[in-house]
Write a protein that holds these residues in place. Structure first.
Motif, PDB file in Angstrom:
ATOM      1  N   ARG A  81       0.828  -1.199   0.000  1.00 27.01           N
ATOM      2  CA  ARG A  81       0.000   0.000   0.000  1.00 27.01           C
ATOM      3  C   ARG A  81       0.871   1.261   0.000  1.00 27.01           C
ATOM      4  NH1 ARG A  81      -4.686  -0.411   3.969  1.00 27.01           N
ATOM      5  NH2 ARG A  81      -5.374  -1.830   2.343  1.00 27.01           N
ATOM      6  N   TYR A  82       2.022   1.204   0.660  1.00 28.40           N
ATOM      7  CA  TYR A  82       2.916   2.357   0.718  1.00 28.40           C
ATOM      8  C   TYR A  82       3.513   2.660  -0.657  1.00 28.40           C
ATOM      9  CZ  TYR A  82       6.816   5.311   2.106  1.00 28.40           C
ATOM     10  OH  TYR A  82       7.699   6.354   2.219  1.00 28.40           O
ATOM     11  N   THR A  83       3.735   1.619  -1.475  1.00 29.20           N
ATOM     12  CA  THR A  83       4.348   1.828  -2.796  1.00 29.20           C
ATOM     13  C   THR A  83       3.324   2.230  -3.856  1.00 29.20           C
ATOM     14  OG1 THR A  83       4.134  -0.512  -3.350  1.00 29.20           O
ATOM     15  CG2 THR A  83       6.193   0.180  -2.315  1.00 29.20           C
ATOM     16  N   GLU A  84       2.022   2.070  -3.581  1.00 34.70           N
ATOM     17  CA  GLU A  84       1.002   2.430  -4.566  1.00 34.70           C
ATOM     18  C   GLU A  84       0.868   3.941  -4.675  1.00 34.70           C
ATOM     19  OE1 GLU A  84      -2.530   0.536  -3.215  1.00 34.70           O
ATOM     20  OE2 GLU A  84      -2.000  -1.391  -4.097  1.00 34.70           O
ATOM     21  N   SER A  85       0.344   4.375  -5.827  1.00 39.14           N
ATOM     22  CA  SER A  85       0.117   5.805  -6.002  1.00 39.14           C
ATOM     23  C   SER A  85      -1.056   6.226  -5.114  1.00 39.14           C
ATOM     24  CB  SER A  85      -0.180   6.123  -7.465  1.00 39.14           C
ATOM     25  OG  SER A  85      -1.305   5.387  -7.888  1.00 39.14           O
ATOM     26  N   PRO A  86      -1.088   7.498  -4.716  1.00 37.46           N
ATOM     27  CA  PRO A  86      -2.168   7.939  -3.819  1.00 37.46           C
ATOM     28  C   PRO A  86      -3.519   7.920  -4.523  1.00 37.46           C
ATOM     29  CG  PRO A  86      -0.854   9.808  -4.526  1.00 37.46           C
ATOM     30  CD  PRO A  86      -0.149   8.576  -5.026  1.00 37.46           C
ATOM     31  N   ARG A  87      -4.572   7.891  -3.728  1.00 33.01           N
ATOM     32  CA  ARG A  87      -5.927   7.910  -4.284  1.00 33.01           C
ATOM     33  C   ARG A  87      -6.180   9.253  -4.958  1.00 33.01           C
ATOM     34  NH1 ARG A  87      -9.051   5.273   0.849  1.00 33.01           N
ATOM     35  NH2 ARG A  87      -8.334   3.155   0.489  1.00 33.01           N
ATOM     36  N   PRO A  88      -6.990   9.251  -6.032  1.00 32.90           N
ATOM     37  CA  PRO A  88      -7.263  10.519  -6.728  1.00 32.90           C
ATOM     38  C   PRO A  88      -8.098  11.460  -5.850  1.00 32.90           C
ATOM     39  CG  PRO A  88      -8.530   8.736  -7.704  1.00 32.90           C
ATOM     40  CD  PRO A  88      -7.611   8.128  -6.694  1.00 32.90           C
ATOM     41  N   ARG A  89      -7.803  12.742  -5.976  1.00 26.91           N
ATOM     42  CA  ARG A  89      -8.557  13.761  -5.236  1.00 26.91           C
ATOM     43  C   ARG A  89      -9.900  13.966  -5.910  1.00 26.91           C
ATOM     44  NH1 ARG A  89      -3.476  15.881  -5.843  1.00 26.91           N
ATOM     45  NH2 ARG A  89      -4.200  17.415  -7.339  1.00 26.91           N
TER      46      ARG A  89
END
Length: 121
Positions: A41-49
């Motif tokens: 989860r830390y390596t995934e891209s952040p959730r879209p705003r």
């Protein structure tokens, strides 16, 4: 203490030790799963705003288009000719049908193979 009682006590103690080690192994596997999940989860891209979310097109929501389609005809094999193999046929495209009548199944039929209907009588 008799030898039978001593053997029973030793077997019981050994069984307790084995169960304890199995419980520790299960807990270690669960902890490893949580640790691995947090790393992924830390390596995934952040959730879209919210402003990055998809928006409706300017004309509004796209609606379903209901139309009848006709398929291209399969070429007829001439007398004495060799039939075409599936590899020689092109993609069988469909086109809008000129008829606006919806196809109907025969009375008493579900319209699909194995659909549970009574079938044509």
């Amino acid at each position: 203490m008799s030898t039978a009682a001593a053997q029973l006590a030793a077997a019981s103690g050994l069984m307790s030790l084995v169960l304890f080690l199995v419980a520790v192994a299960v807990l270690a596997i669960l902890a490893g799963g949580f640790w691995l999940t947090s790393r992924v989860r830390y390596t995934e891209s952040p959730r879209p705003r919210p402003e990055e979310q998809p928006h409706l097109p300017p004309g509004g929501a796209v609606r379903e288009i209901r139309e009848n389609r006709e398929s291209e005809e399969v070429p007829v094999t001439p007398k004495g000719g060799r039939p075409l193999t599936p590899y020689e046929l092109s993609n069988q495209d469909t086109r809008p049908s000129e008829s606006k009548d919806r196809p109907r199944w025969s009375r008493g039929s579900s319209g699909s193979f194995g659909g549970g209907g009574l079938g044509a009588h």
